[in-house]
Design an enzyme around this catalytic site. Structure first.
Site, PDB file in Angstrom:
ATOM      1  N   GLY A  85      47.364  39.086  39.842  1.00  0.00           N
ATOM      2  CA  GLY A  85      46.719  38.446  38.717  1.00  0.00           C
ATOM      3  C   GLY A  85      47.566  37.306  38.172  1.00  0.00           C
ATOM      4  O   GLY A  85      48.738  37.143  38.527  1.00  0.00           O
ATOM      5  N   CYS A  86      46.961  36.504  37.286  1.00  0.00           N
ATOM      6  CA  CYS A  86      47.663  35.331  36.756  1.00  0.00           C
ATOM      7  C   CYS A  86      48.761  35.714  35.769  1.00  0.00           C
ATOM      8  O   CYS A  86      49.892  35.243  35.862  1.00  0.00           O
ATOM      9  CB  CYS A  86      46.670  34.357  36.128  1.00  0.00           C
ATOM     10  SG  CYS A  86      45.489  35.098  34.976  1.00  0.00           S
ATOM     11  N   TYR A  87      48.437  36.593  34.822  1.00  0.00           N
ATOM     12  CA  TYR A  87      49.461  37.054  33.885  1.00  0.00           C
ATOM     13  C   TYR A  87      50.612  37.708  34.634  1.00  0.00           C
ATOM     14  O   TYR A  87      51.786  37.523  34.300  1.00  0.00           O
ATOM     15  CB  TYR A  87      48.872  38.082  32.917  1.00  0.00           C
ATOM     16  CG  TYR A  87      48.118  37.525  31.737  1.00  0.00           C
ATOM     17  CD1 TYR A  87      48.704  36.582  30.881  1.00  0.00           C
ATOM     18  CD2 TYR A  87      46.827  37.956  31.443  1.00  0.00           C
ATOM     19  CE1 TYR A  87      48.012  36.094  29.778  1.00  0.00           C
ATOM     20  CE2 TYR A  87      46.135  37.471  30.339  1.00  0.00           C
ATOM     21  CZ  TYR A  87      46.729  36.538  29.509  1.00  0.00           C
ATOM     22  OH  TYR A  87      46.059  36.060  28.414  1.00  0.00           O
TER      23      TYR A  87
END
Length: 347
Positions: A150-152
């Site tokens: 994921g991005c986070y």
């Protein structure tokens, strides 16, 4: 040429990946799929692709057949919808790079607890590899089932990993991650809370103490540390289209200077193509349109804490760019193939 297919091609991450594959010298797009727009042309949904990608969009059922004839399939779908597709890919010796969380967690029980969804492909968990090349490049090379982070999590894990690799540098039980994301991080969906008229001129925290990326971050950092990690993670929604900024606070166990800290990070990332350790403060505008993760370091002598800031473009290093980087690793290509320079196509 590497034959590719994208399932979920009309979401933000899917179309961003299409824009990268169009310009990739060693890959071609064999099919694009979108259940919502099946039968329509991709360029009807995204007119900037007129006379570039005029392919008709397949339904998911049609994609299940088409994916058997490609070398790699990218699944840019919501959580819980990839289990069957992964089984088809593995059975047909087709590599799969999945954007969802369905194969990121090593424990099906933890997945079901956090995502409230039954994991129906538990037998594939032993085959999955977490697709963060800077940490697990050698495993990605030999894997047929790659879970795109994921991005986070990408911004957070890359920022914290060097602190944990250096034994005795920080207290592993006192890590706080404060992260902020642009609106595209929530995906292309109908949600009034994500409209600019609603989200503009405002900032909000969400998923406080229970955000689904928390176990993913803890899992991967625990592998780096060689012990269980429990940390505090709080995400925020920012009124901008793209970008992630994570600020990490870690209690130091010994007195170090900023130069000492930079030496730790240069040792870890000095040879990496897509991690830039900066002396200046990093900003999201410096990475938007690129596959870079920029990291800046500071030491607060007064509180004896390390303060790390990490920036990525959530659509590129946080999604499509990282997926392409994973494909390059898996097929033995130079990692920056198709990723050099600016690659942004709106949104």
């Amino acid at each position: 040429m590497i034959k590719t297919g994208i399932i979920g091609a009309t979401g933000y991450a899917g179309q961003q990946l299409a824009s990268l594959l169009v310009n990739h010298p060693d890959a071609e797009i064999a099919f694009l799929s979108s259940n919502s727009y099946a039968g329509q042309l991709f360029s009807d949904i995204y007119p900037q692709y007129y006379e570039i990608l005029d392919q008709p969009l397949l339904s998911t059922e049609e994609a299940k057949k088409a994916m058997k004839d490609v070398d790699v399939v990218f699944t840019a779908l919501p959580n819980g919808l990839v289990f069957e597709l992964a089984e088809i890919a593995v059975e047909n010796n087709v590599k799969i790079i999945d954007f969802s969380a369905d194969f990121r967690l090593d424990d099906a029980e933890i997945y079901e607890k956090w995502y409230k969804t039954e994991h129906t492909a538990r037998h594939l968990i032993e085959k999955q590899v977490y697709g963060l090349p800077e940490l697990w490049r050698d495993k990605i090379r030999d894997s047929g089932l790659i879970a795109n982070p994921g991005c986070y999590t990408t911004a957070s894990i890359l920022a914290v990993a060097p602190l944990l690799r250096e034994a005795g540098l920080i207290d592993p039980d006192r890590i706080i991650i404060d992260a902020k994301s642009g609106i595209t991080g929530a995906g292309r969906k109908k949600d009034y809370g994500l409209l600019y008229a609603e989200a503009g001129e405002s900032i909000k925290a969400y998923g406080i103490a229970n955000h689904r990326h928390t176990p993913e971050i803890e899992q991967e950092l625990s592998k780096v540390a060689g012990r269980d990690i429990c940390l505090q993670f709080t995400p925020h929604l920012m009124p901008m289209k793209r970008g992630i900024l994570a600020t990490i606070y870690a209690d130091l166990l010994k007195s170090v200077t900023e130069d000492d800290l930079y030496a730790v990070y240069e040792k870890c990332y000095g040879e990496e193509k897509f991690v830039r350790v900066r002396r200046g403060i990093c900003e999201t505008r410096f990475v938007v349109g690129t596959n870079y993760c920029d990291i800046s370091l500071r030491v607060d002598v007064r509180t004896n804490r390390a303060i790390i800031t990490s920036c990525i473009d959530n659509m590129l290093k946080g999604a499509a760019g990282q997926a392409l980087q994973n494909m390059n690793v898996a097929f033995g290509l130079d990692e920056n193939t198709g990723l050099a320079g600016l690659n942004i196509i709106a949104p």
